[in-house]
Scaffold this active site. Structure first.
Site, PDB file in Angstrom:
ATOM      1  N   HIS A   1       0.850  -1.191   0.000  1.00 47.91           N
ATOM      2  CA  HIS A   1       0.000   0.000   0.000  1.00 47.91           C
ATOM      3  C   HIS A   1       0.893   1.252   0.000  1.00 47.91           C
ATOM      4  O   HIS A   1       1.970   1.257   0.591  1.00 47.91           O
ATOM      5  CB  HIS A   1      -0.904  -0.009   1.234  1.00 47.91           C
ATOM      6  CG  HIS A   1      -1.953   1.044   1.182  1.00 47.91           C
ATOM      7  ND1 HIS A   1      -1.703   2.354   1.536  1.00 47.91           N
ATOM      8  CD2 HIS A   1      -3.236   1.005   0.776  1.00 47.91           C
ATOM      9  CE1 HIS A   1      -2.799   3.060   1.358  1.00 47.91           C
ATOM     10  NE2 HIS A   1      -3.751   2.274   0.892  1.00 47.91           N
TER      11      HIS A   1
ATOM     12  N   GLY B   1      -7.696   9.135   0.148  1.00 48.52           N
ATOM     13  CA  GLY B   1      -8.064   9.912   1.325  1.00 48.52           C
ATOM     14  C   GLY B   1      -8.199  11.402   1.052  1.00 48.52           C
ATOM     15  O   GLY B   1      -8.280  12.206   1.963  1.00 48.52           O
TER      16      GLY B   1
END
Ligand code: PGA
Length: 249
Positions: A95, A171
């Site tokens: 990630h 995000g």
């Protein structure tokens, strides 16, 4: 053969074991009729509680990282066989937050991917470009490098999932447009086929990730190249996550 869609939640460092179990309990009835694979990738410490909570449902368990060694002096790390024994089936590898904050490199991503595959876990391997790279016209070059390095030695691409996550969309509320995501994912698929001939790349599933939510999921999932989503923020609310899982309704 059609590729089965896969929607995975990435809780990141959110939810204690009790909070996680409550979230899964709320999610269960909402995803009963899902036509896709449904996965929650939980913090390692939440795994036993989450395992109990998903029992009797179609929700599968995922972890957020895995070490590449089978065992040994690696304080703080967790091996693929440990995850497997706890009922984990999927694991996120590479990630962008791990690359950015924890020194993950293409080399360690590759080793972790192979370790997961060897143990029979399905790695969800994250790749994607930064905003600077996209604006500099470097997206394909960056992806080429990641694909060549991260997947070296992979024998069967039907046994892993790629999450295309443009870092600028994670995000931030700034989603790639459905067309952008579709185009880039199509490029990734072509590139994997070219670099790894004869390795089942036609059955490779590629997710989109980055501010995917209850509002934009339908449009993204309607795209022919997009096989699913890796969902951060919107996976923390049962209602929102279930809308994404039920994108076909
Ligand atoms: P986000 O995170 O959905 O909160 O943008 C996605 C991810 O980082 O996997």
């Amino acid at each position: 053969m059609a590729r089965r869609p896969i929607i995975a939640g990435n809780w990141k460092m959110n939810n204690t074991p009790a909070e996680g179990a409550a979230l899964i309990a709320a999610l269960k009835p909402l995803v009963k009729e899902a036509k896709c694979d449904v996965v929650v990738c939980v913090p390692a410490i939440d795994i036993p509680a989450a395992k109990k909570a998903v029992h009797g449902s179609r929700i599968r368990l995922g972890a957020q990282n895995v070490h590449f060694s089978e065992k040994g002096a690696y304080t703080g790390e967790i091996s693929a066989s440990m995850l497997k024994e706890c009922g984990v089936q999927y694991v996120i590898v590479g990630h962008s937050e791990r690359r950015q904050y924890f020194g993950e490199t293409d080399e360690t991503v590759n080793k972790r991917t192979l370790a997961a595959l060897n143990a029979g876990l399905i790695p969800i391997v994250c790749i994607g470009e930064s905003l600077e790279e996209r604006e500099g016209g470097l997206t394909q070059k960056v992806l080429d490098k990641q694909i060549a390095a991260d997947f070296a030695g992979v024998e069967d691409f039907s046994k892993l999932v790629i999450a295309y996550e443009p870092i600028w969309a994670i995000g931030t509320g700034r989603t790639a447009t459905a067309e952008q995501a579709n185009e880039t994912i199509g490029y990734i698929r072509k590139r994997v086929k070219k670099l790894f001939p004869g390795k089942n790349a036609g059955r490779l599933r590629i997710q989109y990730g980055g501010s995917m939510n209850a509002k934009n999921a339908k449009e993204l999932m309607a795209m022919p190249e997009i096989d699913g989503g890796l969902i951060g923020g919107a996976s923390l609310k049962a209602e929102d996550f279930s809308v994404i899982v039920n994108f076909d309704k």
